[in-house]
Enzyme design. Structure first.
Site, PDB file in Angstrom:
ATOM      1  N   HIS A 163       9.633  -0.486  -7.704  1.00 62.39           N
ATOM      2  CA  HIS A 163      10.869  -1.271  -7.680  1.00 62.39           C
ATOM      3  C   HIS A 163      11.606  -1.132  -9.013  1.00 62.39           C
ATOM      4  CE1 HIS A 163       9.926  -4.066  -4.110  1.00 62.39           C
ATOM      5  NE2 HIS A 163       9.044  -3.082  -4.102  1.00 62.39           N
ATOM      6  N   HIS A 168       1.061  -6.221   1.321  1.00 64.16           N
ATOM      7  CA  HIS A 168       0.148  -5.087   1.087  1.00 64.16           C
ATOM      8  C   HIS A 168      -1.012  -5.456   0.142  1.00 64.16           C
ATOM      9  CE1 HIS A 168       2.811  -4.508  -2.318  1.00 64.16           C
ATOM     10  NE2 HIS A 168       3.681  -3.757  -1.685  1.00 64.16           N
ATOM     11  N   ASN A 200      -2.582  -3.934  -3.293  1.00 67.45           N
ATOM     12  CA  ASN A 200      -1.554  -3.159  -3.978  1.00 67.45           C
ATOM     13  C   ASN A 200      -0.572  -4.089  -4.689  1.00 67.45           C
ATOM     14  OD1 ASN A 200      -1.670  -0.047  -3.071  1.00 67.45           O
ATOM     15  ND2 ASN A 200      -2.326  -1.349  -1.385  1.00 67.45           N
ATOM     16  N   VAL A 226      -4.787   6.706   2.272  1.00 66.18           N
ATOM     17  CA  VAL A 226      -4.407   7.039   0.903  1.00 66.18           C
ATOM     18  C   VAL A 226      -4.359   5.789   0.026  1.00 66.18           C
ATOM     19  CG1 VAL A 226      -2.616   8.051  -0.574  1.00 66.18           C
ATOM     20  CG2 VAL A 226      -3.047   9.022   1.699  1.00 66.18           C
ATOM     21  N   ASP A 238       4.251   0.403   5.564  1.00 63.52           N
ATOM     22  CA  ASP A 238       4.952   0.486   4.269  1.00 63.52           C
ATOM     23  C   ASP A 238       5.527   1.885   4.092  1.00 63.52           C
ATOM     24  OD1 ASP A 238       5.954  -0.558   1.913  1.00 63.52           O
ATOM     25  OD2 ASP A 238       4.170  -0.109   0.740  1.00 63.52           O
TER      26      ASP A 238
END
Length: 417
Positions: free
Chosen positions: A167, A243, A246, A282, A305
């Protein structure tokens, strides 16, 4: 698994044209297995006027027979997948393609049905206020022959810069005037369904509750929050973690942070804390997927996502601010080995998750259907095959590969062999 269609009508159009284009006829799906009531059952599925119907009153009260019978060849029929966090796809970036956002959302909505997604929340990352003012009112409410749009997921800009991820830091804001700050930033809250924010940055204890009162799901993420910060936000009305693992503090035995909400005893009685998790092979290690699943299975929601490179062929693509390279099922900043987002479609995420956790097929499907619907409180309309619910569903083979996708009782995608 071949799908065979037989219609009773003498009208000149072909049976396939009838079944693919009309939601008004009474349809009977036979030779299928339904995901219903947390199990797989052998039963027929009946559809009319865009909804799943109870066949008993049709038989005994209306004395009506099916206009078309669809032999599903033994396929699994599951509710359509719901993606609560997706940033774009098929060359479209929801946050940057401001001038073509209507066409961009339509492109993604029509592409998502290929992976069994029938509803989604277009997700906007942290952006300047004028971008929100431009994009939000222009996102279409629906797209013909495309996945349904449940509302916008505003992932930012009220996040912690220490966990900003990709971001833009210069666009991050603080909530300094309570709810009026959010209204000024977004321009309007009407189209927003989910807001991701960092709870430690919320100083007004009424903001979260005020958002919830407006039907907005408050999610916690991109945060340095302690467990107590997260618990306080949940007590104020937050119900989702963005998420998991993360862009948040890693689990620590003295202060487990937001991850600790999965086992917190401070969550109000009767409330479920939901959490999105990326199972693209991943972003989240298989062991982390198993920990989340075994710790708090009722709250787990699969999200993609996905970024703009979703659905694109291998090679270099110039999208947004950076050239991206798709290779071996991953997206990199072109010329580097730096990952820049997920490109796994939802059906692949379901398969990866089921294999990694060894959970039941039903649970893996419900993590992408029932759980997100429950999180948004729309489980009466979406996420199940219950009588009266929307006829949004997907036909799957035994490997959970998509055979066809249906929205409101109309086939919007068939996989070509």
């Amino acid at each position: 698994m071949d799908v065979r269609i037989k219609c009773n009508s003498e009208e000149p159009e072909s049976p396939e044209q009838k079944i693919l284009a009309s939601s008004q006829r009474l349809l009977q799906f036979t030779n299928c297995r339904l995901v219903r009531d947390h199990r797989i059952i052998h039963d027929d599925l009946w559809v009319r006027d865009g909804r799943i119907v109870n066949p008993e009153p049709v038989f005994f009260d209306e004395r009506t027979k099916a206009h078309c019978r669809i032999d599903c060849g033994g396929a699994i029929i599951a509710p359509g997948y719901i993606d609560l966090q997706i940033n774009g796809g098929y060359g479209v970036d929801f946050s940057y393609d401001t001038e073509t956002i209507e066409e961009g959302v339509a492109t993604v909505a029509r592409g998502l049905v290929k992976s069994g997604v029938t509803s989604f929340c277009p997700t906007l990352v942290t952006s300047p206020s004028d971008s929100y003012h431009t994009i939000l009112p222009r996102i279409p409410a629906e797209v013909p022959k495309g996945a349904g749009i449940l509302g916008i997921h505003a992932e930012g800009p009220f996040i912690n810069p220490q966990k900003k991820g990709a971001h833009p830091e210069h666009c991050i804001q603080t909530i300094d005037k309570g709810l009026s700050t959010l209204k000024e930033t977004y321009g309007s809250l009407e189209r927003i369904k989910i807001i991701t924010l960092a709870p430690e940055k919320v100083t007004d204890p009424e903001v979260i509750g005020q958002l919830v009162e407006r039907g907005i799901t408050v999610a916690l993420g991109h945060s340095m929050a302690s467990l107590s910060d997260g618990e306080r936000a949940v007590q104020q009305g937050a119900t989702l973690i963005t998420h998991l693992f993360n862009a948040m503090l890693p689990f620590h035995h003295r202060d487990p942070g937001l991850v600790g909400l999965l086992a917190s005893d401070a969550v109000p009685h009767g409330r479920t804390v939901y959490f999105g998790i990326i199972s693209d092979g991943v972003h989240t290690h298989p062991a982390a997927l198993r920990i989340a699943y075994r710790t708090h299975p009722q709250g787990l929601i699969l999200v993609t996502d996905a970024i703009s490179a979703l659905g694109l062929e291998e090679g270099v693509h110039h999208i947004g601010q950076l050239p991206l390279q798709v290779k071996q099922g991953k997206a990199f900043i072109a010329g580097t080995e730096t990952l820049c987002g997920s490109i796994a479609p939802m059906d692949e995420c379901v398969r990866i998750f089921q294999k990694a956790t060894d959970c039941s097929v039903v649970y893996a499907i419900e993590a992408a259907t029932l759980h997100p619907a429950q999180c948004l409180k729309i489980e009466k309309q979406k996420g199940t095959l219950d009588f009266g619910s929307d006829a949004d569903f997907v036909l799957l083979d035994d490997q959970l590969r998509v055979l066809s996708t249906w929205i409101a009782g109309v086939c919007v995608h068939r996989t070509v062999k």
